[in-house]
Each structure stands twice: as C-alpha cells, then as structure tokens.
Design an enzyme around this catalytic site. Structure first.
Site, PDB file in Angstrom:
ATOM      1  N   SER A 215      85.606 -39.092 -22.350  1.00  0.00           N
ATOM      2  CA  SER A 215      85.712 -38.133 -23.439  1.00  0.00           C
ATOM      3  C   SER A 215      86.388 -38.827 -24.615  1.00  0.00           C
ATOM      4  O   SER A 215      87.315 -39.618 -24.423  1.00  0.00           O
ATOM      5  CB  SER A 215      86.556 -36.947 -22.983  1.00  0.00           C
ATOM      6  OG  SER A 215      87.162 -36.306 -24.084  1.00  0.00           O
TER       7      SER A 215
ATOM      8  N   GLU B 153      74.237 -34.737 -15.512  1.00  0.00           N
ATOM      9  CA  GLU B 153      74.034 -33.575 -16.390  1.00  0.00           C
ATOM     10  C   GLU B 153      72.778 -33.760 -17.231  1.00  0.00           C
ATOM     11  O   GLU B 153      72.021 -32.826 -17.481  1.00  0.00           O
ATOM     12  CB  GLU B 153      75.240 -33.392 -17.319  1.00  0.00           C
ATOM     13  CG  GLU B 153      76.543 -33.099 -16.587  1.00  0.00           C
ATOM     14  CD  GLU B 153      77.737 -33.208 -17.538  1.00  0.00           C
ATOM     15  OE1 GLU B 153      77.944 -32.290 -18.328  1.00  0.00           O
ATOM     16  OE2 GLU B 153      78.456 -34.227 -17.489  1.00  0.00           O
TER      17      GLU B 153
ATOM     18  N   LYS C 124      89.526 -37.948 -18.900  1.00  0.00           N
ATOM     19  CA  LYS C 124      88.249 -37.447 -18.410  1.00  0.00           C
ATOM     20  C   LYS C 124      87.311 -38.522 -17.883  1.00  0.00           C
ATOM     21  O   LYS C 124      87.199 -39.599 -18.429  1.00  0.00           O
ATOM     22  CB  LYS C 124      87.493 -36.694 -19.532  1.00  0.00           C
ATOM     23  CG  LYS C 124      88.032 -35.346 -19.885  1.00  0.00           C
ATOM     24  CD  LYS C 124      88.022 -34.315 -18.757  1.00  0.00           C
ATOM     25  CE  LYS C 124      86.648 -33.924 -18.285  1.00  0.00           C
ATOM     26  NZ  LYS C 124      85.939 -33.081 -19.270  1.00  0.00           N
TER      27      LYS C 124
ATOM     28  N   GLN D 129      43.672 -32.138 -28.452  1.00  0.00           N
ATOM     29  CA  GLN D 129      44.346 -33.366 -28.900  1.00  0.00           C
ATOM     30  C   GLN D 129      45.863 -33.264 -28.691  1.00  0.00           C
ATOM     31  O   GLN D 129      46.537 -34.256 -28.461  1.00  0.00           O
ATOM     32  CB  GLN D 129      44.026 -33.566 -30.383  1.00  0.00           C
ATOM     33  CG  GLN D 129      44.677 -34.767 -31.011  1.00  0.00           C
ATOM     34  CD  GLN D 129      44.034 -35.115 -32.341  1.00  0.00           C
ATOM     35  OE1 GLN D 129      42.865 -35.450 -32.367  1.00  0.00           O
ATOM     36  NE2 GLN D 129      44.773 -35.023 -33.420  1.00  0.00           N
TER      37      GLN D 129
ATOM     38  N   ASN E  28      83.363 -38.071 -16.733  1.00  0.00           N
ATOM     39  CA  ASN E  28      82.319 -37.045 -16.628  1.00  0.00           C
ATOM     40  C   ASN E  28      81.069 -37.555 -15.919  1.00  0.00           C
ATOM     41  O   ASN E  28      80.657 -38.697 -16.130  1.00  0.00           O
ATOM     42  CB  ASN E  28      81.928 -36.572 -18.028  1.00  0.00           C
ATOM     43  CG  ASN E  28      83.094 -35.936 -18.769  1.00  0.00           C
ATOM     44  OD1 ASN E  28      83.953 -35.305 -18.142  1.00  0.00           O
ATOM     45  ND2 ASN E  28      83.133 -36.126 -20.072  1.00  0.00           N
TER      46      ASN E  28
ATOM     47  N   HIS F 109      74.914 -18.904  -1.046  1.00  0.00           N
ATOM     48  CA  HIS F 109      75.539 -18.164  -2.163  1.00  0.00           C
ATOM     49  C   HIS F 109      76.722 -18.940  -2.759  1.00  0.00           C
ATOM     50  O   HIS F 109      77.656 -18.340  -3.289  1.00  0.00           O
ATOM     51  CB  HIS F 109      76.021 -16.779  -1.722  1.00  0.00           C
ATOM     52  CG  HIS F 109      74.978 -15.978  -0.997  1.00  0.00           C
ATOM     53  ND1 HIS F 109      74.137 -15.099  -1.619  1.00  0.00           N
ATOM     54  CD2 HIS F 109      74.626 -15.977   0.310  1.00  0.00           C
ATOM     55  CE1 HIS F 109      73.314 -14.561  -0.723  1.00  0.00           C
ATOM     56  NE2 HIS F 109      73.586 -15.084   0.449  1.00  0.00           N
TER      57      HIS F 109
END
Ligand code: ARG
Length: 457
Positions: free
Chosen positions: A275, A288, A281, A320, A283, A156
C-alpha cells in the site's frame, strides 16, 4: 486500395472510413488469413479457374509474406487498409502485380472472416487447454504435498465439517477438468469449414477441397448458416466465462485464506503488493485482479449475445464487432490462468492456522449419527445434539470433555464408545467412499486425477 469501389462516385467520409475499418483489431488474424488465401489459390487451380503456375506464384508470394510477418520484417500498423483481407491482397499485389486480383474469384470476405476466426480459435483453444492442464498440475502438486492435512470445510461460509485440504484443492482440479472438456467439445463446432459458402448462396468451388486443404474436419451444411453463424464463438466465450468464474472462486478463496482472520495460507512477496499509504500492508492483489477480470470475460460473452440477438440472416456488418470481445476474452483468460498458477506456486499453507479451524463442534453430526445407529430417529437425534451443544457451551467444555454422566443427561443410550466417534480421524475414516474426504478415498482421487491429466495432456 479497396476491394470494392466501381459503383461509387464519391469517396467515403474520412471519419466514417476510420469508424468502419476493422484492421486495427482483425490484424491479429493476419497469419490465418494468409493460410486461407493460399488454400483458395490452390482450390482455384484445382478447379481450373487459374493456372497451376499462377497458383504456385500466389502461394509462394504469400509464403514469403507470411515469413516476413513472422520475422517482424513486415508490420501491420492497423490503418493501412479497410481490413485484414484487403491488406493481404494489397501485399500480394505489391509482390506479383495485377494477377493477384484473381484471388478474389469465387470468394467473399463473409466466408473468409469466419474461416480466419475458426483457424485462430482452433489454435487458441488448444493453448487454453494447455494452460488449464498446467494449472491442474499445480493443484495436483499442492494436493500431494499436503496429503493428510486437515481443514474445516465451509458451507454458507460457516465451519461445517472436517475435510482433507487435498480434497478441497482437488475440487478445483475437477472444475478445471470440466472446463477443458467444454473447450474440447466446442472445438467440434469450431472445426467446421465455412469456405465455399461465398457471400451467402455458395460459391462455385467444392467446399470439401478447401476444407481438406485447411485441415478442417467438417464442412458447412448450409451456405446461409455458414456466413452468419457465430455460435462457435458464443460457445467458446461461454466456456471462457465459466472457466473464469472458476478462477474467480479460487481467487476469492486465496484472498480469504490469506487474510489474518483465516490465516490458512501466506503468499510470497512475488505475488503480493503493498500500500502506498499503509506501510504494514501486504495485499493479495493479483488474486483480486483475477476475480475482477472475470467480469470482463463475462462481458465479452454478453456483448456477442447482444450483437447477435435480432440479427436477420445472413451476414451483417454487426458481425465485425465480434472480434474485440473475442480477442479480449482470449487474452484475459490466458493471462488469468497463468497468474493463478503463479499464485498457487507461491502459496504456503499454514498447518497451525488450518488446524485452528477444526473446532470440536464440527463433530456434532457424529454424535447424532451415533444415536441414529442406536435406533433414535435422526430428527430427534439432531435435536438432542443441539441441546448437548448448548450445554457444552454453557460449561465451556468440548464434546469429548463431557463425562458419560453428562451425555446421559440427554439420552440413556450413550455408552463409553461415544468417545471413539469424537475425533477428526474417526470422522475421516468413515468417509472413505468414492469421492469422499477420507484419506484412502482422497488417495484414490489423486491417482484418478493424475490419470485424467495424463490422458488429456
Ligand atoms: N471485416 C468484416 C468482418 O470482420 C468482414 C467483411 C465482411 N464483408 C463485407 N462486405 N463487409 O466481419
């Protein structure tokens, strides 16, 4: 030049001509189409429809064409014919003249396209299996490199129990192993020759002859089924979709794990992007993108399922449209496998960050099991440990910082030996059953994984 036209007085509307043409995408099958044509020429000679000399002439001219295509001397633009079958026949006509027209004898494009697709998929399936093996090899390498590194396992997305990092990594090894087995199984249904099915009713040539010439293991059982069957592509796309989902789950873990919040791993600059606005940043964009590309592969499977749903037997032009999603899925999956391998190659696990996840409360079950072994029903033991946890939190103490007197506030059964259960190493030692996360069990799992990888290649 078209392969049909005698019964038409008017030309095809130019827009419709372009709309209906498939060369722009089925050009990818050109080499397989040539190989299938060579087999057909030989089969025609074997059954006496054309002379050996003509068959040789066709096979040799087609061989020249094949080499020219491979060497890039002969290019397919994509608008010079209706489809790849017409194009190859036009090329053959350029080489040997009108006699090339004999190649159409006892032949339909309905069987031909299925044959081309099957030959193509036999090759692509082995390439995907190779890509999977290579990725599995990378996972094995990482599992070996981080032997005995501990990490919290999650359920979880909440910390659940201590694990070995290699155990977690090997979970993906087995997921990709199942993918490989699925592709190998699909290959059994890909490897069936449709040649000899004609347009629908079966041709006049022995299907076994062409199956042998083309190296297929089996021959169709029913000519109607042979020209309308696309189950082999559906199965292949299902295998691609499941494999992509596995890649996406792994990609998601890379994204999570490389976040500052988790801090389990860092990715090198080679597999990270920046970024345009926020200078700080870094990333995990390639991971992703893998996650997103999974949507495309699933989309390909859904497209073909929808195309086939409701189609009457046998061949219909709708078939096709099986090729754009198929080719897209093949390209997408192959590149995603490669990208994932590169990401893992450039991932550096952070021991400190991993150990931070190992909170003392992950051992709660050990205390409950301790009471269970002393004769307390598990449900009651579970409740008692819940109370101990609340108490420890209130006092800002770890389980192993509680005194025996404090433990005894909850049950008189606690003895000095409770402390032996309160370490991650003792937790792991108790999990050396096959497939468990104990050090010895994971070592055996690693050996098994190596064996399996060398067997399947
Ligand atoms: N281009 C077709 C396909 O990709 C093959 C030709 C089918 N036959 C026909 N009469 N149009 O499936």
């Amino acid at each position: 030049m078209k392969l049909w036209g005698g019964r038409f007085r008017e030309p095809l509307d130019p827009f419709i001509e372009e709309f209906h043409a498939s060369l722009s995408f089925d050009k990818r099958l050109v080499l397989y189409d040539i190989i299938a044509d060579q087999a057909h020429a030989k089969a025609l000679a074997i059954s006496g429809v054309i002379s050996e000399e003509l068959a040789d002439k066709m096979v040799n001219a087609l061989e020249e064409i094949k080499e020219e295509v491979k060497e890039g001397k002969r290019k397919v633009k994509g608008d010079e014919a209706e489809d790849v079958h017409t194009l190859v026949e036009n090329w053959l006509t350029e080489k040997i003249g009108e006699e090339a027209g004999f190649l159409r004898a006892y032949r339909s494009r309905n069987e031909q396209i299925s044959c081309d697709e099957r030959l193509y998929l036999k090759e692509e399936t082995s390439l995907i299996i190779q890509g999977l093996s290579s990725l599995q090899g990378m996972l094995l390498k990482l599992a070996e490199r981080h032997k005995n590194w501990k990490i919290a396992g999650y359920t979880h997305l909440q910390r659940a129990q201590p694990l070995l990092l290699s155990h977690h990594l090997l979970a993906y090894f087995w997921m990709f192993q199942r993918d490989k087995e699925r592709f190998l199984d699909t290959l059994k249904r890909i490897d069936i020759s449709p040649e000899g099915a004609g347009a629908i009713a079966g041709g006049k040539l022995d299907p076994q002859v062409k199956a042998n010439l083309l190296g297929f293991s089996r021959v169709f059982e029913n000519s109607i089924d042979a020209v309308s069957d696309r189950d082999f592509i559906l199965e292949f796309l299902s295998a691609c979709a499941i494999c992509s989902v596995h890649l996406s789950r792994l990609a998601e873990e890379v994204v999570l794990w490389s976040s500052e919040e988790f801090g389990f791993l860092s990715l090198s600059d080679a597999v990270s992007t920046g970024s345009s606005m926020m200078p700080h940043k870094k990333n995990p964009a390639p991971a992703e993108i893998i996650r997103a590309k999974t949507g495309r592969v699933i989309g390909s499977l859904i497209s073909l399922l929808v195309i086939l749903k409701g189609l009457p037997l046998s061949y219909n032009s709708d078939l096709q449209e099986d090729k754009p999603p198929l080719f897209d899925a093949v390209d997408t999956l192959k590149s995603s496998l490669k990208a994932m391998e590169k990401i893992l190659q450039n991932a550096c696990f952070n021991k400190e960050g991993l150990e931070k996840s190992l909170e003392d409360y992950l051992l709660a079950l050990e205390i409950a099991d301790y009471l269970l072994e002393k004769g307390v029903p598990f449900r009651k033991a579970h409740f008692i440990v819940g109370r101990i946890l609340l108490y420890a939190r209130e006092k800002s103490k770890k389980f192993n910082e509680l005194t025996l007197e404090e433990f005894r506030l909850f049950s008189p059964l606690f003895e000095e030996d409770i402390y032996a259960s309160l370490s991650f190493s003792s937790f792991l030692e108790k999990r050396n059953f096959p497939g468990g996360t104990g050090e010895e069990a994971v070592e055996k799992q690693l050996q098994k994984a190596k064996e399996v990888l060398s067997q399947y290649g």
